[in-house]
Design a protein around this motif. Structure first.
Motif: not given
Length: 282
Positions: A146-147, A153, A156, A158, A149-151
């Motif tokens: 999760h982290a 961009d 993603h 679930h 994927s955000e880093r």
């Protein structure tokens, strides 16, 4: 005609397509179903370097160089599940490998697709003292994914809580991999994400499977002929360590201190995410 769209697929058996047999042999899977729906005006080439059994370090050291050499515009990275099924599981090593892989692909110009993964212990119906340590490991990997994927961009999914993971018809006979229906659900979910981001122009992959869902008899046949071999392989690696974890799990539960195991795992994951990818261990 416009230049081809190159789609690199990195990961383990989920991305190789296990559970969705190809008409000519081998595996097809969600990525090839998705590829046919990515573009309406140019060819799409799938660079499938994903391999069954791959660990996150296999993805970083073996698959990543091959993918980068093809200069993909789109790349999927789904790995870490096999790491949790190894006696030497180390969240720092897993996170570093995933960070390195995602970072290198993003730096090369590829847009990422990622997904968190379902818990293997729950899928197999293991008793809680065995299942809970595996679930804690999978929670750690998914928190990291999760982290990261955000880093980077990434688009993603679930997948760990996706409805398809609870539907019997969406699982293959081994209960660990999607069936054809499950792969179609995954392909359609990624297609919706890509359309929302303006990165897919084709019609969505078909929803209806071409083959029937595995029956209870199919599952029993798999367990008799293939499942026994799979369990035996895991027994030589994972099981001895997992039994130790189960004993510890039971002891902490009896002492009402299981929250300490949760806090320890959460702290290790956060520490791994704050470490640089350059510390990736072989």
């Amino acid at each position: 005609m416009s230049a081809e769209l190159r789609f690199a697929v990195l990961g383990d058996s989920l991305s190789e397509g296990v559970g969705d047999p190809a008409p000519g042999g081998g595996w097809r899977g969600w990525c090839e179903l998705l590829a046919g729906a990515l573009a309406a005006d140019r060819p799409v080439r799938v660079i499938k370097v994903a391999r069954s059994g791959a660990l996150s370090t296999d993805v970083a050291y073996r698959q990543l160089p091959a993918a980068l050499a093809e200069r993909p515009q789109l790349a999927s990275v789904m790995a870490g599940g096999n790491d949790t099924l190894r006696a030497g599981f180390d969240i720092h090593r897993t996170v570093a490998a995933l960070d390195h892989t995602m970072g290198a692909l993003t730096e090369s110009g590829a847009r990422l697709l990622t997904a968190c993964l379902p818990d293997a212990g729950r899928a197999l119906g293991l008793p809680w003292p065995l299942a809970r340590p595996l679930a804690r490991r999978m929670d750690a990997v998914n928190t990291a994914v999760h982290a990261l994927s955000e880093r980077y961009d990434a688009l993603h999914l679930h997948l760990a809580v996706h409805p398809c993971t609870a539907e019997r018809g969406a699982r293959s006979v081994d209960r660990l991999h999607p069936s054809e229906l499950g792969h179609r659900v995954l392909a359609r979910a990624f297609h919706a994400e890509l359309v929302g981001a303006g990165l897919a122009a084709g019609a969505p992959p078909g929803a209806d499977p071409e083959t029937p869902a595995p029956s209870v008899l199919d599952g029993a046949r798999w367990l008799a002929f293939e499942g026994t071999r799979w369990v035996a392989q895991r027994c030589t690696d994972l099981l001895p360590g997992l039994l130790g974890l189960a004993v510890a799990e039971s002891r902490y539960w009896l002492l009402r201190r299981e929250h300490e195991l949760e806090e320890r795992a959460r702290g290790a994951t956060l520490a791994a995410l704050s470490a640089p990818a350059a510390r990736m261990a072989a």
